[in-house]
Design a protein around this motif. Sequence first.
Motif, PDB file in Angstrom:
ATOM      1  N   LEU A 258      -5.403 -11.202  -0.538  1.00  0.00           N
ATOM      2  CA  LEU A 258      -5.659  -9.868  -0.899  1.00  0.00           C
ATOM      3  C   LEU A 258      -4.466  -9.486  -1.837  1.00  0.00           C
ATOM      4  CD1 LEU A 258      -7.482  -8.343   2.291  1.00  0.00           C
ATOM      5  CD2 LEU A 258      -8.333  -9.746   0.264  1.00  0.00           C
ATOM      6  N   PHE A 259      -4.676  -8.558  -2.549  1.00  0.00           N
ATOM      7  CA  PHE A 259      -3.422  -7.876  -3.235  1.00  0.00           C
ATOM      8  C   PHE A 259      -3.858  -6.508  -3.268  1.00  0.00           C
ATOM      9  CE2 PHE A 259      -1.206  -5.654  -7.083  1.00  0.00           C
ATOM     10  CZ  PHE A 259      -0.236  -5.501  -6.281  1.00  0.00           C
ATOM     11  N   THR A 260      -3.273  -5.467  -2.313  1.00  0.00           N
ATOM     12  CA  THR A 260      -3.513  -4.045  -2.267  1.00  0.00           C
ATOM     13  C   THR A 260      -2.283  -3.304  -2.698  1.00  0.00           C
ATOM     14  OG1 THR A 260      -2.397  -4.385  -0.015  1.00  0.00           O
ATOM     15  CG2 THR A 260      -4.611  -4.372   0.160  1.00  0.00           C
ATOM     16  N   SER A 261      -2.745  -2.476  -3.529  1.00  0.00           N
ATOM     17  CA  SER A 261      -1.730  -1.917  -4.576  1.00  0.00           C
ATOM     18  C   SER A 261      -1.115  -0.531  -4.111  1.00  0.00           C
ATOM     19  CB  SER A 261      -2.394  -1.734  -6.048  1.00  0.00           C
ATOM     20  OG  SER A 261      -3.265  -0.719  -6.217  1.00  0.00           O
ATOM     21  N   GLN A 262      -1.360  -0.230  -2.876  1.00  0.00           N
ATOM     22  CA  GLN A 262      -0.915   1.098  -2.470  1.00  0.00           C
ATOM     23  C   GLN A 262      -0.664   0.983  -0.980  1.00  0.00           C
ATOM     24  OE1 GLN A 262      -2.405   3.843  -0.524  1.00  0.00           O
ATOM     25  NE2 GLN A 262      -2.218   5.519  -1.979  1.00  0.00           N
ATOM     26  N   ASN A 263       0.409   1.625  -0.231  1.00  0.00           N
ATOM     27  CA  ASN A 263       0.725   1.434   1.196  1.00  0.00           C
ATOM     28  C   ASN A 263      -0.404   1.877   2.017  1.00  0.00           C
ATOM     29  OD1 ASN A 263       0.962   4.349   0.963  1.00  0.00           O
ATOM     30  ND2 ASN A 263       2.981   4.291   1.360  1.00  0.00           N
ATOM     31  N   LEU A 264      -1.308   2.832   1.821  1.00  0.00           N
ATOM     32  CA  LEU A 264      -2.328   3.232   2.691  1.00  0.00           C
ATOM     33  C   LEU A 264      -3.602   2.350   2.546  1.00  0.00           C
ATOM     34  CD1 LEU A 264      -2.716   7.125   2.051  1.00  0.00           C
ATOM     35  CD2 LEU A 264      -1.505   5.870   3.937  1.00  0.00           C
ATOM     36  N   ILE A 265      -3.668   1.780   1.192  1.00  0.00           N
ATOM     37  CA  ILE A 265      -4.633   0.626   1.146  1.00  0.00           C
ATOM     38  C   ILE A 265      -4.595  -0.603   1.848  1.00  0.00           C
ATOM     39  CG2 ILE A 265      -5.742  -0.729  -0.750  1.00  0.00           C
ATOM     40  CD1 ILE A 265      -5.248   1.532  -2.679  1.00  0.00           C
ATOM     41  N   THR A 266      -3.166  -0.883   1.972  1.00  0.00           N
ATOM     42  CA  THR A 266      -2.560  -1.908   2.592  1.00  0.00           C
ATOM     43  C   THR A 266      -2.910  -1.819   4.064  1.00  0.00           C
ATOM     44  OG1 THR A 266      -0.899  -2.380   1.005  1.00  0.00           O
ATOM     45  CG2 THR A 266      -0.720  -3.223   3.167  1.00  0.00           C
ATOM     46  N   ILE A 267      -2.546  -0.773   4.680  1.00  0.00           N
ATOM     47  CA  ILE A 267      -3.043  -0.309   6.069  1.00  0.00           C
ATOM     48  C   ILE A 267      -4.482  -0.514   6.325  1.00  0.00           C
ATOM     49  CG2 ILE A 267      -2.892   1.271   7.995  1.00  0.00           C
ATOM     50  CD1 ILE A 267      -0.347   2.633   6.633  1.00  0.00           C
ATOM     51  N   GLY A 268      -5.202   0.169   5.489  1.00  0.00           N
ATOM     52  CA  GLY A 268      -6.586  -0.226   5.678  1.00  0.00           C
ATOM     53  C   GLY A 268      -7.059  -1.608   5.707  1.00  0.00           C
ATOM     54  N   ALA A 269      -6.559  -2.296   4.745  1.00  0.00           N
ATOM     55  CA  ALA A 269      -6.677  -3.775   4.664  1.00  0.00           C
ATOM     56  C   ALA A 269      -6.503  -4.761   5.913  1.00  0.00           C
ATOM     57  CB  ALA A 269      -5.875  -4.551   3.400  1.00  0.00           C
ATOM     58  N   VAL A 270      -5.305  -4.315   6.507  1.00  0.00           N
ATOM     59  CA  VAL A 270      -4.795  -4.930   7.874  1.00  0.00           C
ATOM     60  C   VAL A 270      -5.853  -4.580   8.769  1.00  0.00           C
ATOM     61  CG1 VAL A 270      -2.937  -4.726   9.472  1.00  0.00           C
ATOM     62  CG2 VAL A 270      -2.363  -4.881   7.187  1.00  0.00           C
ATOM     63  N   ARG A 271      -6.409  -3.197   8.880  1.00  0.00           N
ATOM     64  CA  ARG A 271      -7.204  -2.975  10.103  1.00  0.00           C
ATOM     65  C   ARG A 271      -8.525  -3.957   9.840  1.00  0.00           C
ATOM     66  NH1 ARG A 271      -6.359   3.547  10.045  1.00  0.00           N
ATOM     67  NH2 ARG A 271      -4.612   3.540  11.505  1.00  0.00           N
ATOM     68  N   ALA A 272      -8.795  -4.023   8.494  1.00  0.00           N
ATOM     69  CA  ALA A 272      -9.986  -4.862   8.152  1.00  0.00           C
ATOM     70  C   ALA A 272      -9.977  -6.157   8.560  1.00  0.00           C
ATOM     71  CB  ALA A 272     -10.644  -4.534   6.824  1.00  0.00           C
ATOM     72  N   LEU A 273      -8.917  -6.842   8.264  1.00  0.00           N
ATOM     73  CA  LEU A 273      -8.571  -8.045   8.961  1.00  0.00           C
ATOM     74  C   LEU A 273      -8.509  -8.320  10.202  1.00  0.00           C
ATOM     75  CD1 LEU A 273      -5.735  -9.102   5.964  1.00  0.00           C
ATOM     76  CD2 LEU A 273      -8.313  -9.877   6.180  1.00  0.00           C
ATOM     77  N   ARG A 274      -7.909  -7.428  10.976  1.00  0.00           N
ATOM     78  CA  ARG A 274      -7.898  -7.501  12.340  1.00  0.00           C
ATOM     79  C   ARG A 274      -9.194  -7.406  13.152  1.00  0.00           C
ATOM     80  NH1 ARG A 274      -2.454  -8.053  13.685  1.00  0.00           N
ATOM     81  NH2 ARG A 274      -3.153  -7.911  16.024  1.00  0.00           N
ATOM     82  N   ARG A 275     -10.111  -6.597  12.451  1.00  0.00           N
ATOM     83  CA  ARG A 275     -11.188  -6.388  13.005  1.00  0.00           C
ATOM     84  C   ARG A 275     -12.341  -7.620  12.729  1.00  0.00           C
ATOM     85  NH1 ARG A 275     -14.528  -1.366  10.792  1.00  0.00           N
ATOM     86  NH2 ARG A 275     -16.187  -2.261  11.719  1.00  0.00           N
ATOM     87  N   LEU A 276     -11.994  -8.294  11.640  1.00  0.00           N
ATOM     88  CA  LEU A 276     -12.858  -9.667  11.327  1.00  0.00           C
ATOM     89  C   LEU A 276     -12.043 -10.746  12.005  1.00  0.00           C
ATOM     90  CD1 LEU A 276     -13.585  -8.972   7.735  1.00  0.00           C
ATOM     91  CD2 LEU A 276     -15.243  -8.961   9.708  1.00  0.00           C
ATOM     92  N   LEU A 277     -10.788 -10.493  12.655  1.00  0.00           N
ATOM     93  CA  LEU A 277     -10.111 -11.632  13.119  1.00  0.00           C
ATOM     94  C   LEU A 277      -9.732 -12.642  12.145  1.00  0.00           C
ATOM     95  CD1 LEU A 277     -12.151 -12.402  16.625  1.00  0.00           C
ATOM     96  CD2 LEU A 277     -10.141 -10.713  16.166  1.00  0.00           C
ATOM     97  N   LEU A 278      -9.467 -12.241  11.091  1.00  0.00           N
ATOM     98  CA  LEU A 278      -8.884 -12.902   9.591  1.00  0.00           C
ATOM     99  C   LEU A 278      -7.341 -12.734   9.556  1.00  0.00           C
ATOM    100  CD1 LEU A 278     -11.902 -12.884   7.758  1.00  0.00           C
ATOM    101  CD2 LEU A 278     -11.454 -14.532   9.075  1.00  0.00           C
ATOM    102  N   HIS A 279      -6.559 -12.055  10.129  1.00  0.00           N
ATOM    103  CA  HIS A 279      -5.322 -11.669   9.842  1.00  0.00           C
ATOM    104  C   HIS A 279      -4.338 -12.671  10.078  1.00  0.00           C
ATOM    105  CE1 HIS A 279      -5.819 -10.991  14.147  1.00  0.00           C
ATOM    106  NE2 HIS A 279      -4.546 -11.405  14.528  1.00  0.00           N
ATOM    107  N   GLU A 280      -4.835 -13.987  10.377  1.00  0.00           N
ATOM    108  CA  GLU A 280      -3.889 -15.159  10.304  1.00  0.00           C
ATOM    109  C   GLU A 280      -4.599 -16.106   9.382  1.00  0.00           C
ATOM    110  OE1 GLU A 280      -1.303 -15.789  12.127  1.00  0.00           O
ATOM    111  OE2 GLU A 280      -1.127 -14.496  13.990  1.00  0.00           O
ATOM    112  N   ASP A 281      -5.631 -15.805   8.622  1.00  0.00           N
ATOM    113  CA  ASP A 281      -6.320 -16.702   7.802  1.00  0.00           C
ATOM    114  C   ASP A 281      -6.220 -16.372   6.471  1.00  0.00           C
ATOM    115  OD1 ASP A 281      -7.131 -18.295   9.882  1.00  0.00           O
ATOM    116  OD2 ASP A 281      -8.361 -16.715  10.645  1.00  0.00           O
ATOM    117  N   VAL A 282      -6.342 -14.955   6.127  1.00  0.00           N
ATOM    118  CA  VAL A 282      -6.354 -14.373   4.771  1.00  0.00           C
ATOM    119  C   VAL A 282      -5.132 -13.808   4.365  1.00  0.00           C
ATOM    120  CG1 VAL A 282      -7.224 -12.607   3.131  1.00  0.00           C
ATOM    121  CG2 VAL A 282      -8.855 -13.809   4.852  1.00  0.00           C
ATOM    122  N   ALA A 283      -4.527 -14.474   3.229  1.00  0.00           N
ATOM    123  CA  ALA A 283      -3.250 -13.885   2.779  1.00  0.00           C
ATOM    124  C   ALA A 283      -3.230 -12.486   2.060  1.00  0.00           C
ATOM    125  CB  ALA A 283      -2.825 -14.729   1.916  1.00  0.00           C
ATOM    126  N   LEU A 284      -2.077 -11.947   2.629  1.00  0.00           N
ATOM    127  CA  LEU A 284      -2.133 -10.391   2.188  1.00  0.00           C
ATOM    128  C   LEU A 284      -0.813 -10.227   1.478  1.00  0.00           C
ATOM    129  CD1 LEU A 284      -2.991  -7.488   2.032  1.00  0.00           C
ATOM    130  CD2 LEU A 284      -2.282  -7.301   4.460  1.00  0.00           C
TER     131      LEU A 284
END
Length: 361
Positions: A258-284
């Motif tokens: 994932l490429f997230t182009s603004q800090n609030l968007i990045t925070i939302g992406a981090v939350r989604a990856l952690r909800r899906l337990l993919l924060h160690e698997d999907v690059a960001l």
Amino acid sequence: MPASNADPASDEDIVRATMKDVARAAGVSIKTVSRVVNGEASVAPDLAARVRTAVAALNYQPHLGASALRRGDGRSGTIGLLLEDVSNPFSASLHRAVEDEARARGVQVLTGSLDEDPVRERELTRVFTARRADGLIIAPVSADLGHLAGEVRNDTPVVFVDRPASGIPGDTVLSTNTVGATEAVRHLLSYGHRRIAYFGDYTKISTARHRCEGYLAALAGAGVQPDPALMIHDLHTEAAAEAAVMSVLAQPLPPTALFTSQNLITIGAVRALRRLLLHEDVALVGFDDFPLADLLQPAVTVVAQDPAAMGQMAARALFARIDGQAGAPRAHWIRTTLIRRGSGERAPDETLLHRKLSTPL
């Protein structure tokens, strides 16, 4: 007499102390009061102390507009700072840098949040110029600010920060948005990622468009055809970004990065990856740093702007114009920096990703 049920007097009903009242209470001339109020050092210490005592006792508030007219240079000692949202970490850091530069010059900063609203932009511009601000620093809502031409006096210098604008003349302070975004996506490509999703802010914002251009340029340079299903625009909150990332990762062919182009968007992406337990698997990799990004697990790789340097440059450019610098408007560029922390430094594993996504949480 029966007690009155009337409300306390409004501000308009209160008789405010005047400079003449202060002078009478302190036993000095009005000119002496003026010198003390304006911070001049030519008043004897005992007289100055008497004036300050009278000012405190009478709760005297100087009239800024009148003070500006009395000053030899006609300045009010204030500048206006109009930002997208002063609660955003980027805007807050920029604001502090402007404030530090202004304080060193004995200048006060009037600040307001625009919330991407052109009506509020015009209202705040009108308010700050009515208060005779000596200059304005604006993160413009729209690219054409011709609608503000009637609000900004010809002798009021303007500096645009974070975004360019036309319609009224002004220097501009910008980050290298396209270059930074290109570097971020090339970084992901270098680890073998080809399905890289883009999550962007409102497309009406020039910085969002420039960062998308950088994303596309990096893909083109690697011979990767962009997938419209992996490009999500017009996100402006953490919640919207979180929902968008969840939706994209639910696709039959999900992205591995994932490429997230603004800090609030990045925070939302981090939350989604952690909800899906993919924060160690999907690059960001995110554009803009944010507080505690280095303390997450994994820590978030970002393309960091330098809002402090931008604010400092914007303030210095504005004060140079206030002091009489002439010439055509200038553009000042502040470089971005790729900070590698862990979330963007991983190779794709599509087999593992599909297995995790197909397993109920």
